[in-house]
Design a protein around this motif. Structure first.
Motif, PDB file in Angstrom:
ATOM      1  N   MET A   1       0.850  -1.199   0.000  1.00 19.70           N
ATOM      2  CA  MET A   1       0.000   0.000   0.000  1.00 19.70           C
ATOM      3  C   MET A   1       0.882   1.244   0.000  1.00 19.70           C
ATOM      4  N   PRO A   2       0.592   2.219  -0.891  1.00 17.00           N
ATOM      5  CA  PRO A   2       1.442   3.418  -0.918  1.00 17.00           C
ATOM      6  C   PRO A   2       1.367   4.163   0.411  1.00 17.00           C
ATOM      7  N   PRO A   3       2.507   4.700   0.866  1.00 17.20           N
ATOM      8  CA  PRO A   3       2.543   5.306   2.196  1.00 17.20           C
ATOM      9  C   PRO A   3       1.631   6.518   2.335  1.00 17.20           C
ATOM     10  N   ASP A   4       1.270   7.169   1.201  1.00 19.32           N
ATOM     11  CA  ASP A   4       0.431   8.359   1.312  1.00 19.32           C
ATOM     12  C   ASP A   4      -1.066   8.047   1.234  1.00 19.32           C
ATOM     13  N   MET A   5      -1.405   6.768   1.118  1.00 14.31           N
ATOM     14  CA  MET A   5      -2.823   6.421   1.097  1.00 14.31           C
ATOM     15  C   MET A   5      -3.420   6.697   2.479  1.00 14.31           C
ATOM     16  N   PRO A   6      -4.586   7.368   2.527  1.00 21.86           N
ATOM     17  CA  PRO A   6      -5.150   7.686   3.846  1.00 21.86           C
ATOM     18  C   PRO A   6      -5.416   6.425   4.655  1.00 21.86           C
ATOM     19  N   PHE A   7      -5.162   6.521   5.934  1.00 19.59           N
ATOM     20  CA  PHE A   7      -5.372   5.384   6.826  1.00 19.59           C
ATOM     21  C   PHE A   7      -6.018   5.887   8.114  1.00 19.59           C
ATOM     22  N   LYS A   8      -7.346   5.744   8.188  1.00 17.24           N
ATOM     23  CA  LYS A   8      -8.077   6.110   9.392  1.00 17.24           C
ATOM     24  C   LYS A   8      -8.870   4.887   9.815  1.00 17.24           C
ATOM     25  N   PRO A   9      -8.270   4.065  10.665  1.00 10.42           N
ATOM     26  CA  PRO A   9      -8.908   2.790  10.986  1.00 10.42           C
ATOM     27  C   PRO A   9      -9.933   2.886  12.124  1.00 10.42           C
ATOM     28  N   ALA A  10     -10.952   2.040  12.018  1.00  8.29           N
ATOM     29  CA  ALA A  10     -11.915   1.853  13.111  1.00  8.29           C
ATOM     30  C   ALA A  10     -11.849   0.403  13.562  1.00  8.29           C
ATOM     31  N   LEU A  11     -12.159   0.180  14.841  1.00  5.78           N
ATOM     32  CA  LEU A  11     -12.232  -1.169  15.413  1.00  5.78           C
ATOM     33  C   LEU A  11     -13.695  -1.458  15.751  1.00  5.78           C
ATOM     34  N   ILE A  12     -14.179  -2.630  15.339  1.00  6.22           N
ATOM     35  CA  ILE A  12     -15.527  -3.052  15.746  1.00  6.22           C
ATOM     36  C   ILE A  12     -15.405  -4.341  16.551  1.00  6.22           C
TER      37      ILE A  12
END
Ligand code: VGL
Ligand code: ZN
Length: 244
Positions: A1-12
């Motif tokens: 995955m490119p390092p600049d791809m947004p990454f805003k994770p949620a946990l369920i």
């Protein structure tokens, strides 16, 4: 995955409730309590933008309870009944629904989240399965795909909530891997999130490894990735810097 791809994770964290846990849950999932340390570690991580817990929260006349049907077709775990899409006003749409022991009845001790889970870290709790007429394994919709927020089925439109928080990735853990974890993860992927199920942080009603292999096949077919706790996908949400 490119390092600049947004990454805003949620946990369920799905359905970590007394009725789904040994030794005395009415629908105890084998090994259900063993996953608590890993889930608490995830809950303690500062990397998640949002942490969600869910609760199966049924009225006592719920369609999935074997006790609400007549013999001989009312054996918990074994019998199936025909369920109609009454919620969606499409009674011609039907599916076979497995029957369960009475579980997670609203307001009972069995429906409470287990004491060992660190709920202090949870941002929002979603109650689901509240419409007696239909099964709702997924926190995103009932088994026919109806989203009946406010109409009794579920108390939050989870997809809209996560989109509003600009979530990009969803990690799903909890109970049971072959029912509510599976359908919640499929719902997350369908809603457009990059979705992972953490294999070591779930347990199944059916402990047969062949059954879990089939669940994984269905998940992967629906674009859900099944990952291990040691994977890069999980390490990046447990490392405070987010980089490996
Ligand atoms: C579940 C069976 C019935 C689950 C809920 O949480 O996986 N399984 N209701
Ligand atoms: Zn249920």
């Amino acid at each position: 995955m490119p390092p600049d791809m947004p990454f805003k994770p949620a946990l369920i964290v799905v359905d970590m409730q007394n009725d789904f846990c040994p030794p005395d849950g009415s629908l105890a999932v084998p090994g259900g309590r063993e996953i608590v340390p890993l889930i608490n570690e995830l809950l303690a991580s500062p990397m998640f933008e949002v942490k969600v817990s869910t609760q199966d929260w049924h009225p006592s006349d719920h369609i999935s309870f074997a006790a609400n049907h007549t013999a001989p077709n009312n054996k918990p775990f074994e019998s199936f009944i025909e369920m109609k899409n009454l919620v969606g006003n499409r009674p011609e749409q039907t599916m076979m629904q497995r029957l369960w022991p009475v579980h997670c009845v609203q307001g009972t001790r069995g429906a409470e989240i287990i004491d060992e889970l660190d709920v202090s870290k949870v941002d929002v709790n979603v109650r689901k399965g509240m419409d007696a007429r239909v099964e709702m394994y997924s926190a995103f919709s009932d088994s026919f795909g109806n989203m009946t927020e406010g109409a009794g089925g579920v108390d939050l439109d989870l997809a809209s909530f996560l989109h509003a928080r600009h979530i990009t990735h969803v990690y799903v853990v909890g109970l049971a891997g072959d029912y509510c974890v599976k359908d919640t993860a499929r719902g997350a992927a369908k809603a457009g999130f990059a979705t992972y199920v953490i294999e070591d942080a779930q347990r199944c009603v059916d402990p047969d490894p062949a059954a879990w292999a089939e669940v994984k096949r269905v998940l992967q077919q629906d674009s859900v990735e099944v990952v291990h706790a040691q994977s890069n996908e999980v390490r990046r949400v447990l490392q405070p810097c987010g980089q490996l």
